[in-house]
Design an enzyme around this catalytic site. Sequence first.
Site, PDB file in Angstrom:
ATOM      1  N   GLY A  77       0.825  -1.201   0.000  1.00 26.24           N
ATOM      2  CA  GLY A  77       0.000   0.000   0.000  1.00 26.24           C
ATOM      3  C   GLY A  77       0.859   1.250   0.000  1.00 26.24           C
ATOM      4  N   SER A  78       0.294   2.335   0.465  1.00 26.53           N
ATOM      5  CA  SER A  78       0.986   3.618   0.421  1.00 26.53           C
ATOM      6  C   SER A  78       2.077   3.692   1.481  1.00 26.53           C
ATOM      7  CB  SER A  78      -0.008   4.765   0.639  1.00 26.53           C
ATOM      8  OG  SER A  78      -0.451   4.792   1.990  1.00 26.53           O
ATOM      9  N   GLU A 108       5.749  -3.382   1.009  1.00 23.48           N
ATOM     10  CA  GLU A 108       5.940  -2.857  -0.340  1.00 23.48           C
ATOM     11  C   GLU A 108       5.054  -1.628  -0.462  1.00 23.48           C
ATOM     12  OE1 GLU A 108       6.464  -5.001  -4.330  1.00 23.48           O
ATOM     13  OE2 GLU A 108       4.502  -4.046  -4.493  1.00 23.48           O
ATOM     14  N   CYS A 164       1.904   0.485  -8.221  1.00 19.21           N
ATOM     15  CA  CYS A 164       3.045   1.161  -7.605  1.00 19.21           C
ATOM     16  C   CYS A 164       4.316   1.048  -8.421  1.00 19.21           C
ATOM     17  CB  CYS A 164       3.268   0.648  -6.188  1.00 19.21           C
ATOM     18  SG  CYS A 164       3.308  -1.143  -6.051  1.00 19.21           S
TER      19      CYS A 164
END
Length: 488
Positions: free
Chosen positions: A226-227, A248, A282
């Site tokens: 995620g962020s 990640e 991403c």
Amino acid sequence: MERALNYFEGRWTAGAGPAGACINPANGEVAAQFSEATLAEALPAIDAARVAFDSGIWPRSPRLRESVLLEFAANLAARAPEIERWLVTLNGKLAREAKGEIATAVSELRFYAGLARNLWGRVAEIDNGCFSQINREPAGVAAVIVPWNAPVILLIRSLAPALAAGCTVVIKAAHQTSLVNQLTLECLTRISSLPADVICSFTESGAAIGRAISQSPHIDVISFTGSSTTGKRIAADAAGTLKRLSLELGGKAPAIVLPDAPLATTIPALVAGALPMAGQQCTAIARVLMHEDRFDETARALAERLATLKLGPGHEPTSQLGPLIDLANRDRVDRLAQDAANHGKVWLQGGVPSGPLSRGAFISPTLVEVADLNSHYIQDELFGPVLVIERYRDQSEAVMRANATRYGLAASVWTGDRAAGQSLARELKAGTVWMNAHNKLFPEAETGGYRESGYGRLHGVEGLNDFLSTKHVYWENAAFGEFAKAKA
């Protein structure tokens, strides 16, 4: 209407929480529902996963784990068409992207099934009659927190190595794609040989269960995609228990195009690398760095290619760019597109389409040239079809610009000179560098981030490391003899 359920105590159940809406981003309509899990349901399930790990057979049964993973893969392959349809409906991605995602997940399961029976340690004779044995053991209870943008493979790439290692697993699914999560996990939970409480799965739209997972002393490992902002919150919440984290996080992938790159093949590949899932990936190309001698030519060709993309629902074969995940993100990206002229030269102006597509989360691509390295167009993850292009004078400046963000997840180099490409790859601060390709991800090769793109590795043999612990066992043969004499 289909309603996604939660899985605990060995069954799928709506539980005590309310129902929420899952929206089809292509038309803005409610397509399914999800069951909001409660903390009161999640905490006992976490405790049960702890007991299953400490007392159950799963951590000590590698052949069983291999068998379950292979059956999981077979079941997922059999249900692929159904899951693909729901993935397109709830996520908005193109049908070919959904098909590829599930095929990759099946491959990932088979890869880790093969490793489940190959968790070798080693024994060394340190001195005469003195031995050190190194064991690789499952780390404990693992938590997998799954995002919405690729909910099948981003679940499986953490779940598969966790199960192969012998961990029990607690899953928190994204509410937007919760039905996809359930359909995928049903391929596992219906396996009769899977022991009780090896997995549980919850959906929530908030963060209460996520925080409980981060803070729980019963959770040993968290694997999160995620962020970077959310990853930092998880790290802060997990600090009290010093649990292991595999994160990640965000990315701002640069693509360096050297002057010798043939545009006829490079431009289509750059567009494909920039816009998987409409740019909501991403590792997607976010910045294209072009040599000043060919900048205008390359920028025009890139703008022309982006302008030809056909927006449309993922299930339509002619669609080339699907919607974003929801209207809020569409409007956020539209604001970025409309403000781009204040930050540089706009080579292609994107925006919300008119007509029927305006009801969905569609937005056409924007291409903007930005020089200021401090611009948030360069520094921040935009997560949508806004592509930044930058000029460089020489390879030294190209590397400097490519490394000028806090991210380091992925990058690519485009050139006919392999030596030049490898030289640049050594200089780039990124966990993955592709040459003349982008987004080539597969089970055999590790991926992960540098700097604020996270730590730990996913895929490959190293993907097991976050779910394994190393134990040293020492003995001296002479001591056994002395103990035997004392006992006699």
